[in-house]
Design an enzyme around this catalytic site. Sequence first.
Site, PDB file in Angstrom:
ATOM      1  N   GLN A 186      16.435   2.370 -45.824  1.00  0.00           N
ATOM      2  CA  GLN A 186      16.792   3.586 -44.764  1.00  0.00           C
ATOM      3  C   GLN A 186      15.937   4.883 -45.242  1.00  0.00           C
ATOM      4  O   GLN A 186      16.100   4.874 -46.342  1.00  0.00           O
ATOM      5  CB  GLN A 186      18.283   3.367 -43.726  1.00  0.00           C
ATOM      6  CG  GLN A 186      18.361   2.206 -42.891  1.00  0.00           C
ATOM      7  CD  GLN A 186      18.192   2.263 -41.884  1.00  0.00           C
ATOM      8  OE1 GLN A 186      17.360   2.809 -41.277  1.00  0.00           O
ATOM      9  NE2 GLN A 186      18.143   0.860 -41.142  1.00  0.00           N
ATOM     10  N   TYR A 214      20.490  -9.699 -39.932  1.00  0.00           N
ATOM     11  CA  TYR A 214      19.772  -9.439 -40.801  1.00  0.00           C
ATOM     12  C   TYR A 214      20.292  -8.349 -41.372  1.00  0.00           C
ATOM     13  O   TYR A 214      20.066  -7.064 -41.236  1.00  0.00           O
ATOM     14  CB  TYR A 214      19.225  -8.507 -39.665  1.00  0.00           C
ATOM     15  CG  TYR A 214      18.603  -9.619 -38.158  1.00  0.00           C
ATOM     16  CD1 TYR A 214      17.094 -10.286 -38.168  1.00  0.00           C
ATOM     17  CD2 TYR A 214      19.137  -9.359 -37.347  1.00  0.00           C
ATOM     18  CE1 TYR A 214      17.197 -11.288 -37.493  1.00  0.00           C
ATOM     19  CE2 TYR A 214      18.990  -9.980 -36.197  1.00  0.00           C
ATOM     20  CZ  TYR A 214      17.958 -10.683 -35.918  1.00  0.00           C
ATOM     21  OH  TYR A 214      18.007 -11.291 -34.988  1.00  0.00           O
ATOM     22  N   ASN A 219      24.051  -2.911 -46.476  1.00  0.00           N
ATOM     23  CA  ASN A 219      23.986  -1.081 -45.804  1.00  0.00           C
ATOM     24  C   ASN A 219      24.553  -0.779 -44.857  1.00  0.00           C
ATOM     25  O   ASN A 219      25.674  -0.280 -44.907  1.00  0.00           O
ATOM     26  CB  ASN A 219      23.025  -0.281 -44.959  1.00  0.00           C
ATOM     27  CG  ASN A 219      22.422   0.927 -44.858  1.00  0.00           C
ATOM     28  OD1 ASN A 219      22.849   1.616 -45.827  1.00  0.00           O
ATOM     29  ND2 ASN A 219      22.178   0.966 -43.308  1.00  0.00           N
ATOM     30  N   CYS A 320      15.675  -0.673 -34.220  1.00  0.00           N
ATOM     31  CA  CYS A 320      14.254   0.488 -33.895  1.00  0.00           C
ATOM     32  C   CYS A 320      13.065   0.397 -33.315  1.00  0.00           C
ATOM     33  O   CYS A 320      12.354   0.982 -33.756  1.00  0.00           O
ATOM     34  CB  CYS A 320      13.757   0.402 -35.308  1.00  0.00           C
ATOM     35  SG  CYS A 320      12.810  -1.677 -35.500  1.00  0.00           S
ATOM     36  N   GLU A 354      15.906   5.453 -33.573  1.00  0.00           N
ATOM     37  CA  GLU A 354      16.833   4.083 -33.573  1.00  0.00           C
ATOM     38  C   GLU A 354      17.820   4.204 -32.329  1.00  0.00           C
ATOM     39  O   GLU A 354      18.181   5.555 -32.130  1.00  0.00           O
ATOM     40  CB  GLU A 354      16.848   4.648 -35.154  1.00  0.00           C
ATOM     41  CG  GLU A 354      17.510   3.445 -35.565  1.00  0.00           C
ATOM     42  CD  GLU A 354      16.874   2.790 -36.264  1.00  0.00           C
ATOM     43  OE1 GLU A 354      16.519   1.636 -36.951  1.00  0.00           O
ATOM     44  OE2 GLU A 354      15.949   2.857 -36.741  1.00  0.00           O
TER      45      GLU A 354
END
Length: 362
Positions: A186, A214, A219, A320, A354
């Site tokens: 990110q 994904y 993260n 996104c 986002e």
Amino acid sequence: MSRPQFDPATYAAQLDEKKQRLIELLAPFAAPAPEVFESPREHYRLRAEFRLWREGEDRHYAMFEAGDKHTPILLDDFPIASARINELMPRLKAAWQASKVLSFKLFQVEFLTTLAGDALITLCYHRPLDAAWQAEAEKLAAELQVSLVGRSRGKRLVIGRDHALEALQVAGRTYRYRQPEGAFTQPNGEVCQKMLGWAFEALGERDDDLLELYCGNGNFTLPLATRVRKVLATEISKSSVNAALANLDDNGIDNVTLVRLSAEELTEALNEVRPFRRLAGIDLKSYEFGSVFVDPPRAGMDPDTCELTRRFGRILYISCNPETLAANIAQLSDTHKVTRCALFDQFPYTHHMEAGVLLERR
């Protein structure tokens, strides 16, 4: 990399414009008003890459307007980039100007920095790298206190680490991440923390299991894993999978099973279309999935994966690309409704944004 139109005086207006655009996109689904998470006005971008433009014997950092690769915008600094990148830019330039070994056939520079203060620089060349280059690069890495990667066709030389070290705060806990050179991370660290906090809160404390598609370098996986009984996570990129496994281990999180499969392949596995060797020893039927978390690429979820998520009572979706988010919600809207919505301003001064939604079964 094209140059964003940086003007802090316009920040509030451009953020409101994004909010209105998201509201319009989600209006057909009776979505609640979005929670809005702002970005710092400057020094927010932790990654940056620059082409080098040669004038005489000098090379300069350069960017270009979108669609124009012939008219360089020469840069000495880059206000949207982190303070660490701006501190490193002139020092790195002075080093290559003073060294033919470092500057010869150098055409691109990439910076990766973190909120934790770490930095990794990648130097890209149109020539093989030799022992003389490595000796100069080792001195430069020590002088700048960075890790350094040299890239030429088919070759990579690493001085220090091939990843940057990050530390992010979520709900009072610090999560530590290895962020590999060349892999996705990110770009806006402060907003990333806000995204993680929002997803953590939206998921809530659960007594069932989470499917994550994904997952990247883990993260979201790290904080979300603390909210559920166990997690099955998938990612197709080998470097991201390796980083995610290291991050899980570094943070002492042991309730996650990570499989290197695409979302489409996992859909086939859960639908029992065909077996996968990478799922050997994993009993998919032992999971009690109450929620699915997705953070797909800009194209959104393909129709089959979108249909897969319909099985779950709760779909937590980070996007996104709000246009493909809206298209996916349209496919799911007969069985699920949007109960929470958020706008994360990862990319100030651009049209990109986002978004996050929580969809719950009607």
